[in-house]
Each structure stands twice: as structure tokens, then as C-alpha cells.
Design a protein around this motif. Structure first.
Motif, PDB file in Angstrom:
ATOM      1  N   UNK A 186       5.749 -15.643  -9.061  1.00 58.78           N
ATOM      2  CA  UNK A 186       5.905 -14.430  -8.265  1.00 58.78           C
ATOM      3  C   UNK A 186       6.037 -14.829  -6.802  1.00 58.78           C
ATOM      4  N   UNK A 187       6.579 -13.910  -6.005  1.00 56.00           N
ATOM      5  CA  UNK A 187       6.693 -14.117  -4.568  1.00 56.00           C
ATOM      6  C   UNK A 187       5.356 -13.767  -3.922  1.00 56.00           C
ATOM      7  N   UNK A 188       4.675 -14.717  -3.296  1.00 55.72           N
ATOM      8  CA  UNK A 188       3.342 -14.427  -2.744  1.00 55.72           C
ATOM      9  C   UNK A 188       3.353 -13.425  -1.595  1.00 55.72           C
ATOM     10  N   UNK A 189       4.517 -13.178  -1.006  1.00 49.91           N
ATOM     11  CA  UNK A 189       4.605 -12.199   0.084  1.00 49.91           C
ATOM     12  C   UNK A 189       4.747 -10.779  -0.452  1.00 49.91           C
ATOM     13  N   UNK A 190       5.468 -10.635  -1.566  1.00 51.41           N
ATOM     14  CA  UNK A 190       5.751  -9.300  -2.100  1.00 51.41           C
ATOM     15  C   UNK A 190       5.093  -9.036  -3.444  1.00 51.41           C
ATOM     16  N   UNK A 191       4.628 -10.092  -4.133  1.00 55.94           N
ATOM     17  CA  UNK A 191       4.035 -10.042  -5.466  1.00 55.94           C
ATOM     18  C   UNK A 191       5.058  -9.703  -6.549  1.00 55.94           C
ATOM     19  N   UNK A 192       6.349  -9.745  -6.206  1.00 54.64           N
ATOM     20  CA  UNK A 192       7.401  -9.470  -7.189  1.00 54.64           C
ATOM     21  C   UNK A 192       7.659 -10.712  -8.033  1.00 54.64           C
ATOM     22  N   UNK A 193       7.846 -10.523  -9.329  1.00 51.85           N
ATOM     23  CA  UNK A 193       8.144 -11.627 -10.233  1.00 51.85           C
ATOM     24  C   UNK A 193       9.627 -11.958 -10.182  1.00 51.85           C
ATOM     25  N   UNK A 194      10.059 -12.810 -11.111  1.00 52.58           N
ATOM     26  CA  UNK A 194      11.474 -13.142 -11.207  1.00 52.58           C
ATOM     27  C   UNK A 194      12.305 -11.957 -11.666  1.00 52.58           C
ATOM     28  N   UNK A 195      11.673 -10.909 -12.155  1.00 51.66           N
ATOM     29  CA  UNK A 195      12.393  -9.690 -12.547  1.00 51.66           C
ATOM     30  C   UNK A 195      12.266  -8.654 -11.429  1.00 51.66           C
ATOM     31  N   UNK A 222      -6.141  -0.334 -15.589  1.00 58.69           N
ATOM     32  CA  UNK A 222      -6.923   0.533 -14.708  1.00 58.69           C
ATOM     33  C   UNK A 222      -8.205  -0.150 -14.253  1.00 58.69           C
ATOM     34  N   UNK A 223      -8.091  -1.436 -13.896  1.00 57.04           N
ATOM     35  CA  UNK A 223      -9.192  -2.126 -13.245  1.00 57.04           C
ATOM     36  C   UNK A 223      -9.189  -1.787 -11.763  1.00 57.04           C
ATOM     37  N   UNK A 224     -10.075  -2.402 -10.979  1.00 59.03           N
ATOM     38  CA  UNK A 224     -10.128  -2.110  -9.549  1.00 59.03           C
ATOM     39  C   UNK A 224      -8.789  -2.303  -8.833  1.00 59.03           C
ATOM     40  N   UNK A 225      -8.040  -3.361  -9.180  1.00 55.94           N
ATOM     41  CA  UNK A 225      -6.773  -3.603  -8.482  1.00 55.94           C
ATOM     42  C   UNK A 225      -5.691  -2.649  -8.967  1.00 55.94           C
ATOM     43  N   UNK A 226      -5.679  -2.334 -10.257  1.00 54.59           N
ATOM     44  CA  UNK A 226      -4.757  -1.311 -10.741  1.00 54.59           C
ATOM     45  C   UNK A 226      -5.019   0.023 -10.078  1.00 54.59           C
ATOM     46  N   UNK A 227      -6.296   0.365  -9.913  1.00 49.64           N
ATOM     47  CA  UNK A 227      -6.655   1.598  -9.213  1.00 49.64           C
ATOM     48  C   UNK A 227      -6.216   1.552  -7.751  1.00 49.64           C
ATOM     49  N   UNK A 228      -6.394   0.389  -7.103  1.00 52.27           N
ATOM     50  CA  UNK A 228      -5.955   0.241  -5.712  1.00 52.27           C
ATOM     51  C   UNK A 228      -4.449   0.469  -5.597  1.00 52.27           C
ATOM     52  N   UNK A 229      -3.696  -0.004  -6.595  1.00 53.17           N
ATOM     53  CA  UNK A 229      -2.249   0.219  -6.610  1.00 53.17           C
ATOM     54  C   UNK A 229      -1.940   1.703  -6.793  1.00 53.17           C
ATOM     55  N   UNK A 230      -2.704   2.389  -7.632  1.00 52.91           N
ATOM     56  CA  UNK A 230      -2.508   3.821  -7.804  1.00 52.91           C
ATOM     57  C   UNK A 230      -2.761   4.590  -6.522  1.00 52.91           C
ATOM     58  N   UNK A 238      -7.928  -9.961  -3.812  1.00 48.17           N
ATOM     59  CA  UNK A 238      -6.637  -9.483  -4.328  1.00 48.17           C
ATOM     60  C   UNK A 238      -6.424  -7.993  -4.084  1.00 48.17           C
ATOM     61  N   UNK A 239      -7.356  -7.352  -3.376  1.00 48.43           N
ATOM     62  CA  UNK A 239      -7.161  -5.943  -3.026  1.00 48.43           C
ATOM     63  C   UNK A 239      -5.912  -5.761  -2.179  1.00 48.43           C
ATOM     64  N   UNK A 240      -5.541  -6.806  -1.416  1.00 43.89           N
ATOM     65  CA  UNK A 240      -4.377  -6.716  -0.527  1.00 43.89           C
ATOM     66  C   UNK A 240      -3.062  -6.674  -1.292  1.00 43.89           C
ATOM     67  N   UNK A 241      -3.084  -7.038  -2.574  1.00 41.91           N
ATOM     68  CA  UNK A 241      -1.847  -7.050  -3.353  1.00 41.91           C
ATOM     69  C   UNK A 241      -1.197  -5.667  -3.390  1.00 41.91           C
ATOM     70  N   UNK A 242      -2.003  -4.622  -3.461  1.00 43.38           N
ATOM     71  CA  UNK A 242      -1.459  -3.257  -3.506  1.00 43.38           C
ATOM     72  C   UNK A 242      -0.634  -2.965  -2.264  1.00 43.38           C
ATOM     73  N   UNK A 243      -1.175  -3.319  -1.111  1.00 40.31           N
ATOM     74  CA  UNK A 243      -0.447  -3.084   0.148  1.00 40.31           C
ATOM     75  C   UNK A 243       0.841  -3.892   0.187  1.00 40.31           C
TER      76      UNK A 243
END
Length: 322
Positions: free
Chosen positions: A275-284, A11-19, A307-312
């Protein structure tokens, strides 16, 4: 067992941005945090000033208003708390994730210290500040040794050894010196770190030049006792009287957790999460990374502002998959 479209770890800033992004997408989500809200920021030094402007720390299009050109730690903690209130974010605090496993239908089972969850997608946004880099030297586990620095008042009129050449170490050296501590600064390299804030660098250089802070370059601490520290310098090995050691030796992501989850680690030393830099998805499939955890040991690569853009990116990909 509670079921969610998305479970966010951290629940850091980026986790919150994802929420916030999950909420806007109409997905059922939960954020699980092992400590307090924005736990890493909470553990920052009380008087720390950010390198970034307040605008670059904003999430959820909520203005971050500061009276200073660059906000401080206390302002940031208050800002993110207000953001959590505004969006009524679904966050379970002081709940540590103990295990994540993929089950047959492609979903994830997440076990925490308090309960079990099932989620279609998992986002890891755990940062790196919770795992200090240890020196592995005698005495490092003594109560006088701190890997986190909070408030300089504790060190007033004491003999303090600060280990580290970057912002955290330099801030600790300057602040404790100004509270009356006798400060010895130990730096492994030949100079102050290149990432030290530009308005701080002249200050520490002048304090060293004037002899107000004793600095040993190209040096390392070999051992710590209750009342002294042994330092290897280029010329000789010395022992100095000491009350406290502030070991600002850096931090790293929780590689153990990433390995346990099955995230592939690349790079020369196996410390760069794949991870895929376009989608941020890992190998899983369905397991994503967001925020500074993406950089592995390169902790100067990702920050809140870039890294705020990662949520989008993540939720655009989740929308395509579902």
C-alpha cells in the motif's frame, strides 16, 4: 443493490474512525462487521489491561475517561459503544464479507452473508485477531484446546498448559495460576517475550523462579491428548497430565481474503500487504487498508494509537480523487 461512496470492512476502532471521517466528509458510507462491535476487543481477556493510556485510544475527538492510568478491556468496549452511539455510525453487525470484485466502471461489488453492495471505495480494516496461528500438531482440534483466552475461572483447580511467551500467554499463565490452576508454561524461545508489559514481567519471572509456575524454555508441544500433553524440551521429551491447553501462539491477518481481493503481498514470505504509506491505497485504485492489517505478520508494528491517522490519510486522498 445498495450503493455507497465508501464501504468499510471491520467495525473495530480504526474502522469506526474511518466511518466518522466519512461522515464528516459528507460521504454515504456503511461499515460491515462479521461479529460484534469492536469484535476483536470483545474477544480479549475479560480482565485485560491495555498497554496504552486512554488518551491514545480515543477516536473522533471523544474523550476516553478512565479512573486507571491504563484502561481495561471492559472500559474500552463501553467507550467504543458510546462513540458509535454519539455519531450514530452506520454499521451492519454479524454480516460477513464473502467477496469483493472490481467492476468495469471502477467501482466495487461487495457480497456479504446477507446482501450485496456497490461502492466507489472500499476500506479494509479487519485487524489480525480473527485468524489464530495454528501449531498443526495432533490433538490441536480437541475441545480442551483454546486459541482465545477469556476468563481464568474456567481453569480453576485444573492442570493447564499455556503456550506462548508474549502478553496474551503470560497473562493467561498468571491469571489461571491465581485461580488455583497448576500451570505449565511452554515457550519456544530462550526467554519471556520482549513485548511483555513492563509491570507484568517481574511477576512472571518471580513465579517461575519460585517454582509456582513451571516453565519450559526452548521447548515445543508435539501432541495433545484428552488427558496429557507431550512436550519436547532441550533435555528430553516429556508427557504431563493435562486438562486444558491455552495456545497463545499468535494471530495473523486474513491473507486469503486479501489475496482474493487482489491485494499485492510483498515481503520475503508474501505476508506484507502492499500500500502507499501516504494515502493507504493498495495496488487496486479505490481499495484502502487501515489499522493493524497493514503490518501483515508484523503484528507489533501497528496499534490503535498509531493507526488512528489512517482514516484522515484515506479521506484526504478520496477527496482529491473525487
Amino acid at each position: 443493490m445498495e450503493e455507497y461512496d465508501v464501504l468499510i470492512i471491520g467495525a473495530g476502532p480504526i474502522g469506526m474512525a474511518c466511518g466518522i471521517a466519512a461522515q464528516k466528509a459528507g460521504l454515504k458510507y456503511i461499515i460491515v462487521e462479521k461479529g460484534a462491535l469492536v469484535n476483536s476487543l470483545y474477544n480479549y481477556p475479560v480482565f485485560m489491561t491495555f498497554f496504552s493510556t486512554s488518551q491514545k485510544l480515543e477516536i473522533g475527538e471523544v474523550p476516553f475517561v478512565s479512573i486507571n492510568p491504563k484502561p481495561n478491556r471492559n472500559e474500552a468496549v463501553e467507550y467504543y459503544r458510546r462513540v458509535a452511539e454519539k455519531f450514530d455510525l452506520q454499521i451492519n453487525l454479524f454480516e460477513k464479507v464473502e467477496g469483493v470484485r472490481k467492476i468495469g466502471n471502477g467501482e466495487f461489488e461487495v457480497q456479504t452473508s446477507k446482501r450485496a453492495y456497490r461502492a466507489k471505495n472500499v476500506i479494509i480494516s479487519t485487524g489480525f485477531y480473527d485468524v489464530p496461528l495454528l501449531m498443526d500438531i495432533p490433538g490441536e482440534n480437541l475441545p480442551k484446546v483454546a486459541h482465545y483466552y477469556k476468563d481464568p475461572h474456567l481453569y480453576a483447580f485444573q492442570n493447564v498448559v499455556v503456550i506462548g511467551a508474549n502478553n496474551s500467554g503470560i497473562d493467561a499463565a498468571l491469571e489461571t495460576y491465581r485461580k488455583g490452576a497448576k500451570v505449565t508454561l511452554v515457550i519456544r524461545g530462550a526467554e519471556i517475550g520482549s513485548y511483555v508489559k513492563y509491570w507484568v514481567r517481574p511477576d512472571i519471572e518471580n513465579r517461575i523462579k519460585e517454582g509456582e509456575i513451571k516453565a519450559y524454555f526452548n521447548s515445543e508441544v508435539l501432541a495433545i491428548t484428552e488427558d496429557s500433553v507431550t512436550i519436547k524440551t532441550p533435555e528430553e521429551t516429556i508427557t504431563v497430565e493435562n486438562d486444558w491447553v491455552i495456545a497463545m501462539t499468535g494471530y495473523q491477518p486474513d491473507f486469503g481474503m486479501l489475496k482474493k481481493l487482489g491485494v499485492k503481498l510483498d515481503g520475503e514470505y508474501g505476508t506484507a500487504p502492499a500500500y502507499n504509506p501516504e494515502t493507504m491505497e493498495t495496488n487496486l485504485p479505490g481499495l484502502y487498508l487501515a489499522g493493524v492489517v497493514c503490518g501483515g505478520m508484523d503484528t507489533h508494528k501497528w496499534f490503535i494509537e498509531n493507526s488512528r491517522v489512517h482514516a484522515e490519510q484515506i479521506f484526504q486522498h478520496i477527496a482529491l480523487r473525487h
